[in-house]
Design an enzyme around this catalytic site. Sequence first.
Site, PDB file in Angstrom:
ATOM      1  N   GLU A 250       8.579   4.405  -0.969  1.00  0.00           N
ATOM      2  CA  GLU A 250       7.588   4.236  -2.032  1.00  0.00           C
ATOM      3  C   GLU A 250       6.727   5.481  -2.155  1.00  0.00           C
ATOM      4  O   GLU A 250       6.205   6.001  -1.169  1.00  0.00           O
ATOM      5  CB  GLU A 250       6.697   3.032  -1.738  1.00  0.00           C
ATOM      6  CG  GLU A 250       5.638   2.794  -2.811  1.00  0.00           C
ATOM      7  CD  GLU A 250       4.636   1.717  -2.429  1.00  0.00           C
ATOM      8  OE1 GLU A 250       4.161   1.006  -3.331  1.00  0.00           O
ATOM      9  OE2 GLU A 250       4.319   1.587  -1.225  1.00  0.00           O
TER      10      GLU A 250
ATOM     11  N   GLU B 239       0.975  -8.155   1.902  1.00  0.00           N
ATOM     12  CA  GLU B 239       1.832  -7.683   0.806  1.00  0.00           C
ATOM     13  C   GLU B 239       1.742  -6.167   0.824  1.00  0.00           C
ATOM     14  O   GLU B 239       0.655  -5.600   0.694  1.00  0.00           O
ATOM     15  CB  GLU B 239       1.350  -8.266  -0.516  1.00  0.00           C
ATOM     16  CG  GLU B 239       2.230  -7.911  -1.695  1.00  0.00           C
ATOM     17  CD  GLU B 239       1.532  -7.002  -2.670  1.00  0.00           C
ATOM     18  OE1 GLU B 239       1.886  -5.814  -2.693  1.00  0.00           O
ATOM     19  OE2 GLU B 239       0.636  -7.468  -3.383  1.00  0.00           O
TER      20      GLU B 239
ATOM     21  N   CYS C 275       1.589  -2.233  -7.051  1.00  0.00           N
ATOM     22  CA  CYS C 275       2.576  -2.564  -6.022  1.00  0.00           C
ATOM     23  C   CYS C 275       3.927  -2.898  -6.643  1.00  0.00           C
ATOM     24  O   CYS C 275       4.947  -2.845  -5.962  1.00  0.00           O
ATOM     25  CB  CYS C 275       2.079  -3.720  -5.164  1.00  0.00           C
ATOM     26  SG  CYS C 275       1.518  -5.156  -6.104  1.00  0.00           S
TER      27      CYS C 275
ATOM     28  N   SER D 228      -0.962  -0.785   2.115  1.00  0.00           N
ATOM     29  CA  SER D 228       0.167   0.030   2.567  1.00  0.00           C
ATOM     30  C   SER D 228       0.961  -0.661   3.659  1.00  0.00           C
ATOM     31  O   SER D 228       0.478  -1.581   4.334  1.00  0.00           O
ATOM     32  CB  SER D 228      -0.342   1.365   3.109  1.00  0.00           C
ATOM     33  OG  SER D 228      -1.074   1.167   4.310  1.00  0.00           O
ATOM     34  N   ARG D 229       2.195  -0.177   3.850  1.00  0.00           N
ATOM     35  CA  ARG D 229       3.025  -0.717   4.927  1.00  0.00           C
ATOM     36  C   ARG D 229       2.389  -0.436   6.286  1.00  0.00           C
ATOM     37  O   ARG D 229       2.370  -1.311   7.163  1.00  0.00           O
ATOM     38  CB  ARG D 229       4.422  -0.107   4.889  1.00  0.00           C
ATOM     39  CG  ARG D 229       5.348  -0.702   5.928  1.00  0.00           C
ATOM     40  CD  ARG D 229       6.667   0.023   6.094  1.00  0.00           C
ATOM     41  NE  ARG D 229       7.402   0.179   4.857  1.00  0.00           N
ATOM     42  CZ  ARG D 229       8.686   0.540   4.790  1.00  0.00           C
ATOM     43  NH1 ARG D 229       9.359   0.779   5.917  1.00  0.00           N
ATOM     44  NH2 ARG D 229       9.287   0.675   3.634  1.00  0.00           N
TER      45      ARG D 229
END
Length: 534
Positions: A398, A269, A306, A246-247
Amino acid sequence: MSTEGIEALTGANLVADRERAEGARFRGPDPRTGGEGPLAVAEATSGEVADAVAAAVEAAPVLAAWTPQRRAEVLRGLADALDADGEAIIAVADIETALGRARLSTELARTSNQLRLFADVVAEGRYLEATIDAPNPDVVPPRPDLRRQLVPLGPVAVFGASNFPLAFSVPGGDTASALAAGCPVVAKAHPSHPATCERTARALRAALTDAGAPPGSLSMVHGQGVEVGSALVEAPGIAAVGFTGSRAGGRALHDLAAQRDVPIPVYAEMSSLNPVFVTDGALAARGEEIADGFLQSMTMGTGQFCTKPGVLVLPDSAEGASFAERVAEQAGAHAGGPLLNGRIASALAEQLARTRAIDGVEVLAAGEVTERDGFAARPTVLRVPAERFLAEPDLAAEHFGPMAVLVTASPSEQITVAASLEGQLTATVHTEEDEADKITELVEELTRMAGRVVCNGYPTGVAVTHAMHHGGPYPATTNPLHTSVGSTAIRRFLRPVAYQTAPQALLPPALRDENPLDLPRLLDGAWTTAPVER
């Protein structure tokens, strides 16, 4: 509950050549039932993490000194070990993830084939970027003898991903890249599939032992919260971090690494919307085909890729309306699938509740998210005009699961939408040959914001090749210069060193005049394996 392939596992942390289980036990989730998984694993203590890192530090110079040929042999041995234990690995992974044996079989083959590709790259030797510039006293300023090559960074902390228990976890791309570069690995097992992590780690460690690698070449530690991961990133012996997730998680690790006394790179990533744009010509020529392919791509792996396309921008026209109807029809008939854990299920349910409530959003397919008696979701499809999409940031966030937003837009609005988006892993355009001149500006915007531009295809499925780039501008990754998939992923864990007027005996073998390793080198600007003529 099936326990196939799990009976031999202990739930211990694999620290150098020892099994240690000093911390409290926990279990991962069972996505099929919503209950607990089959294996109780031990939370790594601070001492276990420190010892794993210390062993990696001790192993680092040994691995760095291996010739490319020996490193390639070891990588092939790792691939063979995974394949040999494949039946048990797939059985365990299916129990823990509910992803299905067919999908996991493909993922395991991808993982072992990646190791073999990296072995070929390492054996060929060009990855070292060995470069020799002969001295020239006649240029201004005079040029000395200069020789440069890449060397391993040192121990790498690898964080396994929830959605790819093989390809992006303990045996996955970050571990393969680090070992190919000559860097030891301390892998943080993902708490959603700890048994899979242990099973694959044992296979890799056995192969490394058989190859004569030092005990600290690969360790694996368990952790349910943030403490173990934080301790790994903060450990002075760790030289770099590989992360897929996750971000919030990637950014937290990046910031933690930047605050160290000696900051280190974090190759994270993270999130991506992976927008798809459809032109008038493509819609007229093959609208139904594109709609079906988009829905299949969006629901692959229950939307937990992703590279899942989360938004599709299409013409505001009668053909566009028919396209949306077909996507909605296909989504409504889709059975859905399992989500990996309760955290993902609850986060998706909460996010969808907010998104559906936005003014101007039309719900074309109202998928359900189950948080009890198993974690599962059916596809959700929303439609919104470009004006509302541009005004509501939540629509461009997202949604990790089978959800997509269809955005109706004029040609000029398509460009505006593209320009509004953050950095992405991928961006896709469906177009016809005679429309190239019309979409030049759109493709320029897609190139600006994405690491991979897909034409007339779909972003899911990331080929392990030399030309692949799996990365992109922030927040897709923390470092847009590098890829986490493909042969150049090795480059993340190497750094250049130049030697000036160094005696032959002090040079690494790849830079010596006689070229004892027979590697390709850039000699005065031309690639050759020839020795240096003095």
